[in-house]
Design an enzyme around this catalytic site. Sequence first.
Site, PDB file in Angstrom:
ATOM      1  N   ASP A 341    -117.085  46.907   4.938  1.00 26.03           N
ATOM      2  CA  ASP A 341    -116.856  48.745   4.053  1.00 26.03           C
ATOM      3  C   ASP A 341    -115.364  48.991   4.763  1.00 26.03           C
ATOM      4  OD1 ASP A 341    -117.687  51.520   2.063  1.00 26.03           O
ATOM      5  OD2 ASP A 341    -116.262  51.597   4.238  1.00 26.03           O
ATOM      6  N   ASN A 349    -105.455  55.774  -0.359  1.00 25.35           N
ATOM      7  CA  ASN A 349    -106.018  56.124  -1.465  1.00 25.35           C
ATOM      8  C   ASN A 349    -105.203  57.535  -1.644  1.00 25.35           C
ATOM      9  OD1 ASN A 349    -106.783  53.280  -3.164  1.00 25.35           O
ATOM     10  ND2 ASN A 349    -108.784  54.515  -3.010  1.00 25.35           N
ATOM     11  N   ASP A 358    -105.955  49.648  -5.131  1.00 23.36           N
ATOM     12  CA  ASP A 358    -106.431  48.053  -5.432  1.00 23.36           C
ATOM     13  C   ASP A 358    -105.866  47.316  -5.066  1.00 23.36           C
ATOM     14  OD1 ASP A 358    -107.944  50.226  -7.057  1.00 23.36           O
ATOM     15  OD2 ASP A 358    -106.632  49.768  -8.840  1.00 23.36           O
ATOM     16  N   GLU A 385    -115.335  50.792  -2.165  1.00 15.78           N
ATOM     17  CA  GLU A 385    -114.332  49.671  -0.604  1.00 15.78           C
ATOM     18  C   GLU A 385    -115.534  48.627  -0.453  1.00 15.78           C
ATOM     19  OE1 GLU A 385    -115.077  53.896   0.807  1.00 15.78           O
ATOM     20  OE2 GLU A 385    -114.688  53.055  -1.553  1.00 15.78           O
TER      21      GLU A 385
END
Length: 485
Positions: A341, A349, A358, A385
């Site tokens: 993770d 983000n 991304d 993620e």
Amino acid sequence: MTALRQSIRTKIFVSHFILLAAVIGALSFYNYRQALDTLVETTIVTRKASLGALLYEISDAVAGGNYANLQSPRISEEINRQQGLLYLEVSGRSSQSGQPIEAIYNRLVGHMWRSEYPGDYQASMDARISALNEHSDPERVDQGKLDFLMGRIEDAREGFARNQKLNQSFRQDLSVFRGAQESRMDFDRQLLYLDLPLSTGVRGHVEILFDTQAIAAIKGQFVGNALREMLIGCLLALPVLWLLSSHIASPLNKLTSFMRQRHHLQPTAQVPCLRRRDEIGELAMSFSILLDDLMDKNRELENLSRFDPLTGLLNRRGLAERITELKDTHPKMLIGCLYMDIDHFKKYNDSYGHNAGDQALKTLAEVCRISAEKLGGFGFRLGGEELMLLLPLLNIEDGRSIGESLLERVRGLAIKHRQGGDSGLLTLSIGVAVWQAERLHGDNAEMLIAEADNALYRAKHQGRNRVELAATSHQGASFGISWEI
């Protein structure tokens, strides 16, 4: 006596001619019906095969309960690809909200519209406007927000009125077609009616009307062929007529038989009748082209269903097959699961934007892909993620070594993250679990993943940017193999 003999001779001749004509006519009519039924069945099978992509898009829109998606360019493009499609009526229920979804497309209108509303829809709109008018005091209410809400409600009312007019002018009565059969050809109206269920898991169906003028023309050709066969049969006798009618009907039978088979597993070159220079050859060529397109779309859908479109890694659909492959390749080893993770990815983000997020996700996924290929395993993206590796291992400590190498590789990328902790870089947390290969199969793979996920949870709560091992994983013997990646 001569006149009497001539009269009997004539009667015998006429009676036998009528009997022979009746037999030939009955045979011709039988073959005509066989050819016509084959043509109808071929048309229905071909139409159903061509509607796969359109049904998939409509089912997705109905499942989400979004009327806007039913009017999306993708659905419009799929409708426009269907030559001869005159009318389409969708009736289903959203998988998310449970609300009924009903919409109509008519070629005369050129777009799809919502066809059904709750009985109190107009009253509810009026009630909302009245409520907003009661709160129109500029000292207490934001006038801009109030105007925006009033505009939205007015747009909804106008859309309701417009769609009601469309229903009155362009909605078709499909009750004449509905019955025991889901598909029906109506030559009197020159229409083909199809009633098809939505994709698996989505409640509802789609009713479609196609123009069949071209099929009616072929039907006319069949009638002409039958009359010619009757004339030839009267001149050449029954065996010749039978051979000719069989010659006419057999190509369509071959084509229909091919369609009934699992044609997606056969090369297109095997489609019969492609070399004929008549309407049957044209029909075979049309089906050949349609089959090529259908096979391409099936391959595309297969890839979309097994691979994550952003990172190119496998998704959960490919999990069982890859576990079986690892078991067959390494039956005496352990199967390791490295559940990863990205640390503080939501903050990343928020700070750098979703495009940067991304790109970072694709970069880390590429690290996982290269590592998986080098170590003889597979990389997955499980969502968001979360990434995962399935690898053949000798023991769980080898899993720790691989995890530490992955952490080092990610830190070496030096992806800046202002809110990523003390390092100021984007990092990973990894949980590792292993099972004996012989105990693992597609049905219990989630248990292995759950153990790795629990280890990942501990890594998160012990400071992140670290590797934690599952307490219940099965140990193996170490042979001193280096797992540098």
